[in-house]
Design a protein around this motif. Sequence first.
Motif, PDB file in Angstrom:
ATOM      1  N   LYS A   8       0.804  -1.138  -0.094  1.00 39.63           N
ATOM      2  CA  LYS A   8       0.067  -0.145  -0.104  1.00 39.63           C
ATOM      3  C   LYS A   8       0.828   1.259   0.012  1.00 39.63           C
ATOM      4  O   LYS A   8       0.583   2.145  -0.763  1.00 39.63           O
ATOM      5  N   ARG A   9       1.796   1.238   0.985  1.00 39.35           N
ATOM      6  CA  ARG A   9       2.886   2.472   1.008  1.00 39.35           C
ATOM      7  C   ARG A   9       3.545   2.771  -0.236  1.00 39.35           C
ATOM      8  O   ARG A   9       3.574   3.785  -0.945  1.00 39.35           O
ATOM      9  N   GLU A  10       3.920   1.562  -0.941  1.00 33.74           N
ATOM     10  CA  GLU A  10       4.636   1.766  -2.449  1.00 33.74           C
ATOM     11  C   GLU A  10       3.835   2.188  -3.338  1.00 33.74           C
ATOM     12  O   GLU A  10       4.126   2.874  -4.388  1.00 33.74           O
ATOM     13  N   TYR A  11       2.517   1.496  -3.343  1.00 36.17           N
ATOM     14  CA  TYR A  11       1.838   1.998  -4.456  1.00 36.17           C
ATOM     15  C   TYR A  11       1.055   3.429  -4.277  1.00 36.17           C
ATOM     16  O   TYR A  11       1.190   3.950  -5.311  1.00 36.17           O
ATOM     17  N   GLU A  12       0.767   3.939  -2.927  1.00 34.00           N
ATOM     18  CA  GLU A  12       0.149   5.017  -2.622  1.00 34.00           C
ATOM     19  C   GLU A  12       1.219   6.218  -2.637  1.00 34.00           C
ATOM     20  O   GLU A  12       1.266   7.456  -3.395  1.00 34.00           O
ATOM     21  N   ASP A  13       2.230   6.019  -1.847  1.00 35.19           N
ATOM     22  CA  ASP A  13       3.147   7.007  -1.719  1.00 35.19           C
ATOM     23  C   ASP A  13       4.411   7.075  -2.729  1.00 35.19           C
ATOM     24  O   ASP A  13       4.786   8.311  -2.990  1.00 35.19           O
ATOM     25  N   GLU A  14       4.883   5.979  -3.312  1.00 39.44           N
ATOM     26  CA  GLU A  14       5.911   6.119  -4.293  1.00 39.44           C
ATOM     27  C   GLU A  14       5.267   5.809  -5.365  1.00 39.44           C
ATOM     28  O   GLU A  14       5.995   6.387  -6.619  1.00 39.44           O
ATOM     29  N   GLY A  15       4.096   5.614  -5.833  1.00 35.53           N
ATOM     30  CA  GLY A  15       3.534   5.754  -7.109  1.00 35.53           C
ATOM     31  C   GLY A  15       3.970   4.427  -7.972  1.00 35.53           C
ATOM     32  O   GLY A  15       3.558   4.351  -9.058  1.00 35.53           O
ATOM     33  N   ALA A  16       4.428   3.278  -7.409  1.00 34.96           N
ATOM     34  CA  ALA A  16       4.448   2.233  -8.044  1.00 34.96           C
ATOM     35  C   ALA A  16       3.337   1.520  -8.719  1.00 34.96           C
ATOM     36  O   ALA A  16       2.206   1.694  -8.275  1.00 34.96           O
ATOM     37  N   THR A  17       3.434   0.903  -9.790  1.00 36.14           N
ATOM     38  CA  THR A  17       2.250   0.230 -10.524  1.00 36.14           C
ATOM     39  C   THR A  17       2.292  -1.182  -9.948  1.00 36.14           C
ATOM     40  O   THR A  17       3.073  -1.657  -9.282  1.00 36.14           O
ATOM     41  N   SER A  28       2.552 -12.533  -8.251  1.00 34.99           N
ATOM     42  CA  SER A  28       1.688 -12.244  -9.479  1.00 34.99           C
ATOM     43  C   SER A  28       1.125 -10.914  -9.619  1.00 34.99           C
ATOM     44  O   SER A  28       0.632 -10.214  -8.238  1.00 34.99           O
ATOM     45  N   TYR A  29       1.024 -10.457 -10.694  1.00 37.14           N
ATOM     46  CA  TYR A  29      -0.048  -9.067 -10.729  1.00 37.14           C
ATOM     47  C   TYR A  29      -1.461  -9.414 -10.006  1.00 37.14           C
ATOM     48  O   TYR A  29      -1.582  -8.283  -9.197  1.00 37.14           O
ATOM     49  N   TYR A  30      -2.007 -10.259 -10.112  1.00 34.87           N
ATOM     50  CA  TYR A  30      -3.351 -10.461  -9.414  1.00 34.87           C
ATOM     51  C   TYR A  30      -3.336 -10.755  -8.017  1.00 34.87           C
ATOM     52  O   TYR A  30      -4.243 -10.124  -7.177  1.00 34.87           O
ATOM     53  N   LYS A  31      -2.218 -11.115  -7.552  1.00 29.46           N
ATOM     54  CA  LYS A  31      -1.920 -11.450  -5.908  1.00 29.46           C
ATOM     55  C   LYS A  31      -1.828  -9.897  -5.425  1.00 29.46           C
ATOM     56  O   LYS A  31      -2.261  -9.697  -4.266  1.00 29.46           O
ATOM     57  N   VAL A  32      -1.128  -9.180  -6.142  1.00 29.39           N
ATOM     58  CA  VAL A  32      -0.689  -7.659  -5.524  1.00 29.39           C
ATOM     59  C   VAL A  32      -2.173  -6.785  -5.814  1.00 29.39           C
ATOM     60  O   VAL A  32      -2.498  -6.232  -4.630  1.00 29.39           O
ATOM     61  N   ARG A  33      -2.788  -6.909  -6.634  1.00 30.10           N
ATOM     62  CA  ARG A  33      -4.072  -6.364  -6.737  1.00 30.10           C
ATOM     63  C   ARG A  33      -4.919  -6.712  -5.779  1.00 30.10           C
ATOM     64  O   ARG A  33      -5.569  -6.022  -5.206  1.00 30.10           O
ATOM     65  N   ARG A  34      -5.092  -8.119  -5.551  1.00 33.97           N
ATOM     66  CA  ARG A  34      -6.265  -8.579  -4.415  1.00 33.97           C
ATOM     67  C   ARG A  34      -5.547  -8.287  -3.336  1.00 33.97           C
ATOM     68  O   ARG A  34      -6.346  -7.684  -2.268  1.00 33.97           O
ATOM     69  N   MET A  35      -4.473  -8.216  -2.703  1.00 32.74           N
ATOM     70  CA  MET A  35      -3.662  -7.701  -1.578  1.00 32.74           C
ATOM     71  C   MET A  35      -4.455  -6.164  -1.254  1.00 32.74           C
ATOM     72  O   MET A  35      -4.696  -5.833  -0.023  1.00 32.74           O
ATOM     73  N   LEU A  36      -3.647  -5.599  -2.074  1.00 37.56           N
ATOM     74  CA  LEU A  36      -4.196  -4.078  -2.193  1.00 37.56           C
ATOM     75  C   LEU A  36      -5.735  -3.769  -1.976  1.00 37.56           C
ATOM     76  O   LEU A  36      -6.181  -2.960  -1.212  1.00 37.56           O
ATOM     77  N   VAL A  37      -6.475  -4.393  -2.986  1.00 37.18           N
ATOM     78  CA  VAL A  37      -7.940  -4.109  -2.686  1.00 37.18           C
ATOM     79  C   VAL A  37      -8.677  -4.527  -1.570  1.00 37.18           C
ATOM     80  O   VAL A  37      -9.166  -4.110  -0.851  1.00 37.18           O
ATOM     81  N   ASP A  38      -8.079  -5.962  -0.922  1.00 32.44           N
ATOM     82  CA  ASP A  38      -8.297  -6.268   0.603  1.00 32.44           C
ATOM     83  C   ASP A  38      -7.893  -5.398   1.673  1.00 32.44           C
ATOM     84  O   ASP A  38      -8.427  -5.320   2.652  1.00 32.44           O
ATOM     85  N   HIS A  39      -6.947  -4.450   1.275  1.00 26.19           N
ATOM     86  CA  HIS A  39      -6.342  -3.646   2.320  1.00 26.19           C
ATOM     87  C   HIS A  39      -6.951  -2.304   2.127  1.00 26.19           C
ATOM     88  O   HIS A  39      -6.670  -1.231   2.912  1.00 26.19           O
ATOM     89  N   GLU A  42      -7.806   2.187  -3.017  1.00 27.80           N
ATOM     90  CA  GLU A  42      -8.526   2.545  -4.332  1.00 27.80           C
ATOM     91  C   GLU A  42      -7.378   2.562  -5.441  1.00 27.80           C
ATOM     92  O   GLU A  42      -6.529   3.399  -5.312  1.00 27.80           O
ATOM     93  N   LEU A  43      -7.690   1.584  -6.147  1.00 29.44           N
ATOM     94  CA  LEU A  43      -6.898   1.563  -7.366  1.00 29.44           C
ATOM     95  C   LEU A  43      -6.889   2.404  -8.404  1.00 29.44           C
ATOM     96  O   LEU A  43      -8.076   2.951  -8.780  1.00 29.44           O
ATOM     97  N   ARG A  44      -5.576   3.022  -9.033  1.00 34.54           N
ATOM     98  CA  ARG A  44      -5.597   4.014 -10.118  1.00 34.54           C
ATOM     99  C   ARG A  44      -6.295   3.371 -11.250  1.00 34.54           C
ATOM    100  O   ARG A  44      -6.253   2.349 -11.432  1.00 34.54           O
ATOM    101  N   GLY A  45      -6.731   4.241 -12.297  1.00 33.71           N
ATOM    102  CA  GLY A  45      -7.056   3.810 -13.402  1.00 33.71           C
ATOM    103  C   GLY A  45      -6.070   3.326 -14.445  1.00 33.71           C
ATOM    104  O   GLY A  45      -4.872   3.443 -14.035  1.00 33.71           O
ATOM    105  N   ALA A  46      -6.456   2.310 -15.483  1.00 35.58           N
ATOM    106  CA  ALA A  46      -5.073   1.685 -16.099  1.00 35.58           C
ATOM    107  C   ALA A  46      -4.694   2.681 -17.144  1.00 35.58           C
ATOM    108  O   ALA A  46      -5.353   3.783 -17.527  1.00 35.58           O
ATOM    109  N   GLY A  47      -3.403   2.781 -17.230  1.00 33.67           N
ATOM    110  CA  GLY A  47      -2.627   3.318 -18.110  1.00 33.67           C
ATOM    111  C   GLY A  47      -2.581   5.069 -17.579  1.00 33.67           C
ATOM    112  O   GLY A  47      -3.247   5.219 -16.799  1.00 33.67           O
ATOM    113  N   PRO A  48      -1.499   5.645 -18.013  1.00 28.12           N
ATOM    114  CA  PRO A  48      -1.607   7.177 -17.546  1.00 28.12           C
ATOM    115  C   PRO A  48      -2.312   7.997 -18.236  1.00 28.12           C
ATOM    116  O   PRO A  48      -3.114   7.540 -19.191  1.00 28.12           O
ATOM    117  N   VAL A  49      -2.733   9.284 -17.221  1.00 27.61           N
ATOM    118  CA  VAL A  49      -3.673  10.011 -17.736  1.00 27.61           C
ATOM    119  C   VAL A  49      -2.780  10.884 -18.959  1.00 27.61           C
ATOM    120  O   VAL A  49      -1.873  11.389 -18.679  1.00 27.61           O
TER     121      VAL A  49
END
Length: 109
Positions: A8-17, A28-39, A42-49
Amino acid sequence: MVAARQLKREYEDEGATLKELAARHGLSYYKVRRMLVDHGVELRGAGPVPWPAPDGMVTDYVVHGVSIEHLAWNYDLSFGVTRRMLLAEGVELRPKGERANEHPDRGFH
């Protein structure tokens, strides 16, 4: 195993994908996604704005019927970035495969 709060810290504070987090922590990508959602992350949209569409792009697409592929080539952008720019400008995209008035000598700068 890495803790969800660290992801969560790396995703939200550092901007890691999600992809970067998965590679960094051997998950796996899906394991990371699930862990973040379960925690509760709020996931960012796909791709850069994308930045705003260049002058003339919307007119080329809407008025002159230039395809996204040709716009991407003309403005030296990828298809995906060009498409997202048009959507961000509020353009209603034509149905896939429908091409209107596509003339390489019209609508280009």
